[in-house]
Design an enzyme around this catalytic site. Sequence first.
Site, mmCIF file in Angstrom:
data_model
loop_
_atom_site.group_PDB
_atom_site.id
_atom_site.type_symbol
_atom_site.label_atom_id
_atom_site.label_comp_id
_atom_site.label_asym_id
_atom_site.label_seq_id
_atom_site.Cartn_x
_atom_site.Cartn_y
_atom_site.Cartn_z
ATOM 1 N N HIS A 175 0.774 -1.251 0.025
ATOM 2 C CA HIS A 175 -0.014 -0.132 -0.002
ATOM 3 C C HIS A 175 0.876 1.167 -0.068
ATOM 4 O O HIS A 175 1.153 1.969 1.091
ATOM 5 C CB HIS A 175 -0.824 0.021 1.295
ATOM 6 C CG HIS A 175 -1.684 -1.110 1.282
ATOM 7 N ND1 HIS A 175 -1.333 -2.473 1.625
ATOM 8 C CD2 HIS A 175 -3.293 -1.336 1.190
ATOM 9 C CE1 HIS A 175 -2.328 -3.341 1.521
ATOM 10 N NE2 HIS A 175 -3.439 -2.531 1.341
ATOM 11 N N HIS A 196 -3.905 3.144 -3.382
ATOM 12 C CA HIS A 196 -4.146 2.645 -2.164
ATOM 13 C C HIS A 196 -3.386 1.286 -1.749
ATOM 14 O O HIS A 196 -2.664 1.326 -0.680
ATOM 15 C CB HIS A 196 -5.582 2.659 -1.685
ATOM 16 C CG HIS A 196 -5.903 1.853 -0.429
ATOM 17 N ND1 HIS A 196 -5.784 2.664 0.678
ATOM 18 C CD2 HIS A 196 -6.305 0.823 -0.265
ATOM 19 C CE1 HIS A 196 -5.992 1.937 1.961
ATOM 20 N NE2 HIS A 196 -6.135 0.848 1.316
ATOM 21 N N GLU A 243 -17.090 -3.183 24.652
ATOM 22 C CA GLU A 243 -16.384 -4.400 24.676
ATOM 23 C C GLU A 243 -15.239 -4.335 23.849
ATOM 24 O O GLU A 243 -14.118 -4.917 24.174
ATOM 25 C CB GLU A 243 -17.199 -5.710 24.508
ATOM 26 C CG GLU A 243 -18.291 -5.962 25.480
ATOM 27 C CD GLU A 243 -19.578 -4.870 25.403
ATOM 28 O OE1 GLU A 243 -20.697 -5.191 25.860
ATOM 29 O OE2 GLU A 243 -19.609 -4.261 24.374
ATOM 30 N N HIS A 289 -28.301 -14.122 25.346
ATOM 31 C CA HIS A 289 -27.359 -14.138 26.548
ATOM 32 C C HIS A 289 -26.751 -15.321 26.928
ATOM 33 O O HIS A 289 -26.042 -15.322 27.762
ATOM 34 C CB HIS A 289 -27.933 -13.391 27.607
ATOM 35 C CG HIS A 289 -27.951 -11.635 27.489
ATOM 36 N ND1 HIS A 289 -28.663 -11.328 26.361
ATOM 37 C CD2 HIS A 289 -27.677 -10.840 28.195
ATOM 38 C CE1 HIS A 289 -28.760 -10.133 26.370
ATOM 39 N NE2 HIS A 289 -27.977 -9.672 27.582
#
Length: 663
Positions: free
Chosen positions: A25, A262, A413, A475
């Site tokens: 890149h 890129h 998280e 859950h």
Amino acid sequence: MNNNSTINAIRILSAEAIQKANSGHPGLPLGSAPIAYALWQNYLKFNNADPKWDDRDRFILSAGHGSMLDYSLLYLYGFGLTKEDLMNFRQLGSKTPGHPEYGHTVGIETTTGPLGQGIANAVGMAVAEAHLAAKFNRDGFPVVDHYTYALCGDGCLEEGISYEACSFAGTHELGKLILFYDDNDITIEGNTDITFKEDVAKRFEAQNWQVLHVDLVKSPDDVALINAAIEKAKAETKKPSIIICKTKIGYGTPLEGSHKCHGSPLGVENLQKTKENFKWTSEAFEVPADVLKHTAEAGKRGAKKEEEWKAMFAKYEKKYPELAKAYKAAMKGELPDLTKAEELFQWEKPMATRQTSSVVLNKIAAKVPELIGGSADLAPSNLSDMKNTDTITYGDFTPENFAGRNMHFGIREHAMAAITNGMQLHGGLRAYCSTFFIFSDYCKHAMRLSALMNIPVVYILTHDSIGVGEDGPTHEPVEQLIALRSIPNMKVYRPADGKETAAAWISALNGTAPTALVLTRQNLPQYENSGLNALKGGYILKDCAGTPDILLIASGSEVELCVKAQEELAKENIKARVVSMPCIEEFEKQSAQYKESVIPSAVKARVCVEAGSPYSWYKYAGDKGEIVAMSTFGASGPAAELFKLFGFTVENVVAKAKLSLKK
């Protein structure tokens, strides 16, 4: 020699290496070279002769696909990379892999490539710096006093982890964190207008960051502008700073401003035209002597700073000997021998392993002052906080108290796990984080990088099965155990009682790999014969006389079913051995002789029991064994009813044992 010669050296070396590899890149190194140059030449505190100096500044290339920027800098600034290393970019076994890898290339502070991870790692390093400074610094003795710098691109800021991490950093006023944003408006698919039109400056202002701007389109290679922005960033002590650098991807090439540069080499002709544009006349991979002489000045400056730091530390050691001793122990990662801590192995009444973990955590915290961590807004449920005692006040990590050891990560998280990686990578800390086991899916990529980097982050993951009960299948983890066990170098401990939990914590802290502690919500019994044997991953918890007719193998809460099933089978003169398998990864490291002594190959009748996916257990069940596991999602209802519904009963284990014996 002028600045441009070194900036162009960074560009050309990067482009040449990518072209030779025919992979990479080039766009980011070409556009952001002046940013990197200004930082490394004028501000970054480092000593290339001692790359791990404690008080160095940290530099993280969050946009890891632009790795040749890193390697060009490490080569020019004397970190040991050679011309041949650059020529071997992206080749098997080289020191210059496709994305920066921690522990593989000297000077790389963290493994990056998955976009946004590096930003969160940088936040974690800034947390570590702030915490250690609050803990060890005294008037006139700034033992811990350095900055964390990161360079990101549009892609990093599009990833959700960047929002989580930057919100945390702003809330916690991490003033020694400085983020450069290479704002070139290009990603793989084209201009960012198709996906990313938000006002980044306003976003960061809303997150309590100082926002600065540098226009390198109107003023290419204007190092003075970058220097001024860095000065302003360092002057702001109550907010992290983002320096938004407007650049052109692939600057100076025929592909300037296009997504075509890129993620692809420039091409031989375009590379030659680029060299002509920059009036670069050196041979391939050669750098003018005056450039290397210039960059060496930064290394000499850093070496002098380290000598000054060492002289200051010697005085600090005389005035504060105990603090200095604690600092050196922390930075070396020294830990007490916890296997001899008898208080960790004294249990009587039934307890959930999230509770036993809490007890163990707090007893260890008193012995390991480097321990720091917290939860994603679930500490009252994860029981992951360190509780004050008559002699120790742990406190919360806040802008008012960076010395606090209890972290509040918020409901973030993914960033939590990556921030914890950064804290651990910094050095001087033993970092942990916590959430419900089901949300390990949100943490997964950062957990994978913990394993890839071989760093001992501890993950406390509670509410481990259908035992969650009424919260229902959203859950209740089913496939998460096999998901984590499938990560190379990740230890997954699912203890069956308090002593196994203590052993799991000891293994986690003594190891060099990350560990997931998978813990129950419901109470479990305490076993007489458990304990340090759990360090082997699997062991005989309860045996029979002579050779067993059948093996009952389980982890965590299901060990209780096997113990009770053994008693029922004994009434029918069927001899069963109960094997507790809290950590498959550790068991597999044991000798063939030991594994055979626990799970003898001659005993074909077996039942493996775990309230999760069955895929971990086919190896141990063999061709005549039975597996009691979850092949569907759970349901909402009282835990006891769910265990019965899905076959996690003593009666079913006994029935499966008899079925296996008939095969």
